[in-house]
Every structure is written in structure tokens, then in C-alpha cells.
Write a protein that holds these residues in place. Structure first.
Motif: not given
Length: 224
Positions: A46-50, A54-63, A68-71
Motif C-alpha cells: 500500500f505504499g508506506f515509505r517507512s 504506518f501511524k496514518t492507518v485506521y487500526p480497525e480496517e488494517f487489522g 485481528k481486530t486491530l493492527s
């Protein structure tokens, strides 16, 4: 939903099973080895450069992508990577994936293009400086030495200090590639090796006729 489409592809090429038999970590902070590795894979897809991005993701959606429930948090990922680093299994893991690539036909055997790319380092630690070929200035960093097939699919990559150069790495890459091919039953006939003028060296050329290296090379004349 797009991320879930990778699941059958990863199973087909034994992504998690190769990692599991090489990296001896079953679980870490509530996440399995498979879930943490999938997190890193999807970061790249998904193109994360570092890791910091990763702090920009929605943990519920990425999980959902990793079951998992959360990433995992940034801190969990960083600590996991440090734990993996201490095992010193990076090159062994690369060789295991190389075998899978050759068996499945993802990488074609017979011709290898070898090159080096400078990787700048912007951290606080004091490391040796190398030459940035694009910016034409000395910088702190390392070299990524690569061996790829004629369709640009990578078989081998080595991250090494900037004090090492391509001329000395080419025989090492050839021998490593032959070892990987031999272990999956491929013919160890004379390889064709292609590299640019950075590898131009009479001493290196003589090694190609040795019984150990035994390869044909193609390069560009440095002083032509």
C-alpha cells in the motif's frame, strides 16, 4: 478487500511457511509471526515509505487484513523488527525465498544481472560514508548488491557497508546464486553474468575462468 486478494497468491508461493521455518518467533505481543509479517507486506503493497508512516492507518480496517481486530502499533512493529534483527537470519531467509522463486519459475535461471545501489542513511549513528552516484556527493549509507534475472526479478540482494565494492561482491553473488540453484536441482552450468563499468577489473575477469566461479561475463568497456 484488495488486500485479501493477496492471500491465495501468498499461499501459492509459501510466503508464511518459508518465514516460519527460518525465523524462530511464534508470537510477539499478542500477534503471531504470520500476522506481523503480513503487516509488513501490506505496508509495502500500500505504499508506506517507512514504519513511521504506518501511524496514518485506521487500526480497525488494517487489522481485518491480518485476521485481528486491530493492527499492531508502530512501537510493536519496531520492537518486532529489532527482535528479528538479533536472530541474524536475513540472508538465510533471502536464500530460502530464492529457492522458492526458482522452483516456481518467478525467477528465470541462466542469466544474472548484477548491480549495486547506494542507500543513504539519515540516522543519528556514525557509519561509514559512500558515494551517492545520482547526487554525486559522499554520504553516510550502505550498498544494496543485487542479482536479478533478465526480466528484472530479484534472486539475491545483500545490504553491505559502503566500504565494500561491486568488484569483490560479484564472485560472492555468483557463488551464492549457484548454491541456491544447486539445492533445488537446477543445472549448475556456466552462467552468463552482466554488469556495468563499476565491475570493470582485470583481476575479476580472470576469476570468471576459475573452476569455482566458471561463468561468462558481459560488461561495458570502462576506458573505451
Amino acid at each position: 478487500a484488495g488486500g485479501l486478494l493477496f492471500v491465495p497468491l501468498l499461499r501459492q508461493h509459501n510466503f508464511t511457511s518459508i518465514i516460519k521455518r527460518t525465523i524462530d518467533i511464534e508470537t510477539y505481543e499478542g500477534y503471531t509471526l504470520e500476522q506481523l509479517c503480513l503487516t509488513l507486506l501490506y505496508c509495502d503493497v500500500f505504499g508506506f515509505r517507512s514504519v513511521e508512516n504506518f501511524k496514518t492507518v485506521y487500526p480497525e480496517e488494517f487489522g481485518v487484513l491480518i485476521g485481528k481486530t486491530l493492527s499492531p502499533s508502530i512501537f510493536t512493529i519496531r520492537r518486532f523488527l529489532h527482535k528479528v534483527r538479533k536472530l541474524k537470519k536475513g540472508e538465510q531467509l533471502m536464500e530460502e525465498f530464492g529457492k522458492e522463486y526458482l522452483i516456481s519459475g518467478l525467477v528465470k535461471w541462466g542469466v544474472l544481472y548484477i548491480d549495486a545501489h547506494f542507500l543513504p542513511y539519515y540516522g543519528v549513528y556514525i557509519i561509514k560514508m559512500g558515494w551517492h552516484g545520482v547526487r554525486q556527493i559522499p554520504m553516510k549509507g550502505s550498498y544494496n548488491f543485487m542479482a536479478i534475472d533478465d526480466k528484472f526479478n530479484p534472486l539475491i540482494f545483500l545490504i553491505r557497508p559502503s566500504s565494500e565494492d561491486l568488484i569483490k561482491k560479484i564472485p560472492e553473488l555468483i557463488l551464492m546464486a549457484k548454491k541456491i540453484a544447486e539445492e533445488v536441482g537446477l543445472s549448475n552450468d556456466r552462467l552468463i553474468i552482466v554488469f556495468d563499468r563499476e565491475g570493470y577489473s582485470a583481476d575479476l575477469f580472470r576469476k570468471f575462468d576459475s573452476d569455482e566461479v566458471n561463468a561468462t561475463f558481459i560488461t561495458w568497456a570502462k576506458y573505451f
